[in-house]
Design a protein around this motif. Structure first.
Motif, short mmCIF file in Angstrom:
data_model
loop_
_atom_site.label_atom_id
_atom_site.label_comp_id
_atom_site.label_asym_id
_atom_site.label_seq_id
_atom_site.Cartn_x
_atom_site.Cartn_y
_atom_site.Cartn_z
N MET A 68 0.81 -1.23 0.00
CA MET A 68 0.00 0.00 0.00
C MET A 68 0.84 1.28 0.00
O MET A 68 0.38 2.33 0.42
CB MET A 68 -1.01 0.01 1.16
N ASP A 69 2.07 1.22 -0.51
CA ASP A 69 2.93 2.39 -0.55
C ASP A 69 2.85 3.10 -1.90
O ASP A 69 2.37 2.56 -2.88
CB ASP A 69 4.39 2.00 -0.28
N GLU A 70 3.32 4.35 -1.91
CA GLU A 70 3.56 5.15 -3.12
C GLU A 70 2.35 5.21 -4.06
O GLU A 70 2.49 5.15 -5.28
CB GLU A 70 4.79 4.63 -3.86
N THR A 71 1.16 5.36 -3.50
CA THR A 71 -0.05 5.47 -4.32
C THR A 71 -0.39 6.96 -4.48
O THR A 71 -1.44 7.43 -4.02
CB THR A 71 -1.22 4.71 -3.66
N TRP A 72 0.51 7.68 -5.17
CA TRP A 72 0.37 9.13 -5.27
C TRP A 72 -0.94 9.56 -5.94
O TRP A 72 -1.50 10.60 -5.62
CB TRP A 72 1.54 9.71 -6.07
N ASP A 73 -1.41 8.76 -6.90
CA ASP A 73 -2.62 9.15 -7.64
C ASP A 73 -3.87 8.42 -7.14
O ASP A 73 -4.87 8.31 -7.86
CB ASP A 73 -2.43 8.93 -9.14
N TRP B 70 3.37 -0.51 4.54
CA TRP B 70 4.30 0.61 4.44
C TRP B 70 3.57 1.88 4.93
O TRP B 70 2.40 2.09 4.61
CB TRP B 70 4.75 0.82 3.01
N SER B 71 4.27 2.71 5.65
CA SER B 71 3.59 3.85 6.31
C SER B 71 3.59 5.13 5.49
O SER B 71 2.97 6.12 5.89
CB SER B 71 4.29 4.15 7.64
N ASP B 72 4.28 5.15 4.35
CA ASP B 72 4.60 6.44 3.71
C ASP B 72 3.38 7.25 3.30
O ASP B 72 3.41 8.49 3.38
CB ASP B 72 5.51 6.24 2.51
N MET B 73 2.27 6.59 2.89
CA MET B 73 1.15 7.39 2.38
C MET B 73 0.50 8.23 3.48
O MET B 73 -0.01 9.32 3.20
CB MET B 73 0.13 6.49 1.70
N SER C 189 1.68 15.92 4.04
CA SER C 189 2.69 16.88 3.57
C SER C 189 2.14 17.68 2.39
O SER C 189 1.56 17.13 1.46
CB SER C 189 3.95 16.13 3.12
N LYS C 190 2.35 18.98 2.42
CA LYS C 190 1.92 19.82 1.30
C LYS C 190 2.72 19.51 0.04
O LYS C 190 2.29 19.81 -1.07
CB LYS C 190 2.06 21.29 1.67
N LYS C 191 3.89 18.91 0.22
CA LYS C 191 4.76 18.57 -0.92
C LYS C 191 4.65 17.10 -1.31
O LYS C 191 5.31 16.66 -2.26
CB LYS C 191 6.22 18.89 -0.57
N GLY C 192 3.84 16.34 -0.58
CA GLY C 192 3.72 14.91 -0.86
C GLY C 192 4.99 14.15 -0.53
O GLY C 192 5.25 13.07 -1.07
N ASP C 193 5.79 14.69 0.41
CA ASP C 193 7.10 14.16 0.74
C ASP C 193 7.03 13.35 2.02
O ASP C 193 6.62 13.85 3.07
CB ASP C 193 8.10 15.32 0.88
N ASP D 252 9.08 15.04 4.90
CA ASP D 252 8.87 16.47 5.10
C ASP D 252 8.69 16.75 6.59
O ASP D 252 7.77 16.23 7.23
CB ASP D 252 7.61 16.90 4.32
N LYS D 253 9.56 17.58 7.17
CA LYS D 253 9.49 17.85 8.61
C LYS D 253 8.27 18.69 8.99
O LYS D 253 7.97 18.84 10.19
CB LYS D 253 10.79 18.51 9.07
N GLU D 254 7.57 19.25 7.98
CA GLU D 254 6.37 20.04 8.27
C GLU D 254 5.09 19.22 8.19
O GLU D 254 3.99 19.75 8.23
CB GLU D 254 6.28 21.21 7.27
N ILE D 255 5.23 17.91 8.08
CA ILE D 255 4.06 17.02 7.98
C ILE D 255 3.12 17.18 9.17
O ILE D 255 3.56 17.28 10.32
CB ILE D 255 4.52 15.56 7.87
N VAL D 256 1.83 17.20 8.86
CA VAL D 256 0.80 17.21 9.90
C VAL D 256 -0.21 16.11 9.58
O VAL D 256 -0.87 16.14 8.54
CB VAL D 256 0.07 18.56 9.98
N ILE D 257 -0.32 15.12 10.46
CA ILE D 257 -1.32 14.07 10.31
C ILE D 257 -2.39 14.34 11.37
O ILE D 257 -2.13 14.23 12.57
CB ILE D 257 -0.70 12.67 10.51
N PRO D 258 -3.59 14.73 10.94
CA PRO D 258 -4.63 15.09 11.91
C PRO D 258 -4.92 13.96 12.90
O PRO D 258 -4.87 12.78 12.54
CB PRO D 258 -5.85 15.38 11.02
N GLY D 259 -5.24 14.34 14.12
CA GLY D 259 -5.51 13.35 15.16
C GLY D 259 -6.64 12.41 14.79
O GLY D 259 -6.57 11.21 15.06
N GLU D 260 -7.68 12.96 14.13
CA GLU D 260 -8.80 12.09 13.77
C GLU D 260 -8.41 11.05 12.73
O GLU D 260 -9.01 9.97 12.65
CB GLU D 260 -9.99 12.92 13.27
N VAL D 261 -7.38 11.37 11.92
CA VAL D 261 -6.90 10.41 10.92
C VAL D 261 -6.16 9.28 11.61
O VAL D 261 -6.40 8.09 11.36
CB VAL D 261 -5.99 11.11 9.88
N SER D 262 -5.21 9.64 12.51
CA SER D 262 -4.43 8.61 13.20
C SER D 262 -5.33 7.72 14.05
O SER D 262 -5.09 6.51 14.18
CB SER D 262 -3.34 9.24 14.06
#
Length: 463
Positions: free
Chosen positions: A78-83, A123-126, A132-136, A139-149
């Motif tokens: 389930m990794d790298e599913t950018w689209d 895989w955790s990357d998605m 991440s605003k850059k899809g990275d 990215d150290k600016e990543i924010v994963i909302p609490g409701e998502v986690s």
């Protein structure tokens, strides 16, 4: 299935847990290209989430793996599913947030796993990319909302993969971020084999050392090391034993002593560790995969190097490749394949800079010499083809062998085309060699990233 059960039984006697590693969302372009899977295709490489036929297929996949391995763990990818959600999914269900799609899909996959008494890893990357605003992923600016986690199914263990960072602090940070999502992750580092002609020792050691140190310091219990085969799997797989020996020493000892490492490697493989280190230097000279796949007339990669770094860089590379070939000559085993690689890389670089220089000067005498020398490079290609075929069939089923034979066989024809073109040019039958007149501009940074065959061998996207 019987072969996999035999592997599992053998591994179990050695205390090794065999865990299937599959894909249940992305990276599936190899099957989705067939008409039979049209109804479960979201995009060219991603399955259609929310479609019942998608889950019927996944159920069959899970049933297979549940029947062949003792372990109840299964890596479902389930990794790298950018689209994700941007193809047929959007047409059918309308636009939805990526977090919502992936969580809903994972819940269904987890439910199917439970039916087969399987414990999934993903895989955790998605989750990080979607935050991440850059899809990275990193990215150290990543924010994963609490409701998502909170909605991530806790039955699925996250696998943090990272093959790139050379700072322990980064790994410590990302391990902590994974734990903040509510689970104890598994670490996946890499023994670098992908996009390389041989194991990339320097990259492996620079990245795995701080990773292992971070795992020890943070108390992470499990780490595994990937050996990918991107772009056709043309590297010599057993070259990775040098890297695997290193990471094992690093994992189980406070420091890695080179004498102990070399002795252990020799006892395990009966080959010379220092000679393997010499072969690994191939990856530090230009980009050897690019040199290998470079067309003898178009020279997309070497023309780029010539324009960006100067011809002296190519001349120095040829000397280094040749020195490696001399060091490995006659050692046998896997190192014989490394010798064939070094020999063809040296010959290709030598021919290209001689050809460009002689053509620019219109030095017909040298061009005729080059034409006469082409028989040698054709023989070196034949030697490499023979070596590749031998180790492929020793380690694999024949499927996939055709990929590299087509590539190297195509180069044989292209060198014969160069031979013919030089004859026509030197005899006045043609006034120019058009590929050498093209005056290619220097490729922009990143344009040749990935070193994939179809980026280097031709400007066409058809191959």
């Amino acid at each position: 299935p019987d072969e996999l059960r035999e592997i599992d039984a053998y591994a179990e006697r050695l205390g090794i847990e065999m865990i299937g590693c599959i894909q249940t969302l992305g990276h599936l372009e190899q099957i989705l290209k067939w008409p039979a899977y049209e109804e479960i295709k979201d995009t060219e490489r991603v399955m259609l989430a929310g479609e019942e036929k998608t889950y019927a297929l996944i159920d069959k996949m899970l049933s297979h793996w549940a029947s062949v391995y003792r372990s109840r763990r299964l890596h479902v990818g389930m990794d790298e599913t950018w689209d994700l959600g941007r193809g047929k999914f959007m047409d059918r269900f309308g636009p939805q947030k990526g977090f919502e799609i992936i969580n809903a899909h994972l819940r269904k996959v987890v439910g199917l796993c439970e039916r087969h008494q399987l414990k999934p890893l993903i895989w955790s990357d998605m989750y990080f990319r979607l935050g991440s605003k850059k899809g990275d992923y990193y990215d150290k600016e990543i924010v994963i909302p609490g409701e998502v986690s909170e909605e991530i199914p806790k039955q699925a263990q996250l696998v943090y993969w990272d093959y790139y960072h050379e700072e322990k602090e980064f790994y410590l940070d990302w391990i902590s971020r994974h734990r903040a999502l509510g689970c104890e992750p598994v670490m996946a580092s890499g023994v670098w084999t992908w996009d390389q002609v041989w194991h990339y020792r320097k990259k492996t050691e620079n990245c795995t050392s701080p990773c292992i140190d971070a795992c020890k310091e943070s108390g992470l219990k499990e780490v595994f090391f990937t050996l990918w085969g991107d772009d056709g799997g043309y590297r010599y797989p057993d070259s990775a034993f040098a890297g695997l020996t290193f990471v094992a020493e690093k994992a189980f000892h406070s420091e890695v002593r080179q004498d102990a490492l070399a002795a252990r490697f020799q006892s395990l493989t009966s080959e010379d560790y220092e000679a393997h280190c010499t072969a690994a230097r191939l990856n530090e000279i230009l980009k050897p995969a690019c040199v290998l796949w470079d067309d003898p007339l178009l020279m997309i990669y070497q023309q780029h190097v010539r324009a960006a770094q100067g011809k002296a860089n190519l001349e120095e590379a040829e000397k280094e490749y040749q020195a490696i070939a001399e060091r490995l000559r006659g050692l046998g085993g896997g190192l014989e394949h490394a010798y064939h690689l070094a020999a063809i890389l040296a010959a290709k670089v030598n021919l290209s800079h001689r050809l460009i220089a002689a053509y620019e000067r219109k030095d017909f005498a040298v061009l005729r010499e080059i034409r006469n020398d082409l028989g040698q490079i054709l023989q070196l290609l034949q030697n490499l083809l023979k070596s590749f075929r031998q180790y492929w069939l020793n380690q694999n089923k024949p499927f996939g062998l055709e990929v590299i034979q087509i590539r190297l066989g195509g180069q044989l024809m292209r060198y014969r085309e160069l031979e013919q073109r030089l004859f026509e040019y030197c005899e006045g039958k043609i006034s120019v060699i058009e590929e050498l007149e093209a005056n290619l501009p220097t490729a922009p940074d990143g344009a040749l990233a990935g070193y994939w065959y179809k980026k280097i061998a031709t400007a066409s996207s058809i191959l």
